[in-house]
Design a protein around this motif. Structure first.
Motif: not given
Ligand code: SF4
Ligand code: SF4
Length: 66
Positions: A21-24, A26-28, A35-37, A42-45, A47-49
């Motif tokens: 679901v991460c739009p960036q 940023a996760l793998v 882990n973070f790539t 990360c845009s702090w959206c 969604e992952c949480e």
């Molecule tokens: S908050 Fe989570 S889902 Fe959103 S960009 Fe950062 S790592 Fe990705």
């Protein structure tokens, strides 16, 4: 100041839902843990949480008293 969500590796079971679901992107998931790539930001959206079924991701923010 924290620049990305915190992941508790003890709770993460590597399901990969957050990475999906991460739009960036940023996760793998590597080695059964997420882990973070290093190439994506990360845009702090949040969604992952929101989607983690194990509660392994937290997006804390600093609370300053005074
Ligand atoms: S908050 Fe989570 S889902 Fe959103 S960009 Fe950062 S790592 Fe990705
Ligand atoms: S959704 Fe949660 S349990 Fe699944 S890989 Fe991400 S952090 Fe780990």
């Amino acid at each position: 100041m924290c620049d990305r969500p915190l992941i508790d590796p003890a709770k993460c079971d590597g399901c990969g839902v957050c990475a999906g679901v991460c739009p960036q992107s940023a996760l793998v998931v590597t080695g059964g843990k997420v882990n973070f790539t290093m190439t994506a930001g990360c845009s702090w959206c949040g969604e992952c949480e929101a989607v983690c079924p194990s509660g392994a991701i937290g997006c804390p923010y600093e609370i300053v008293f005074g």
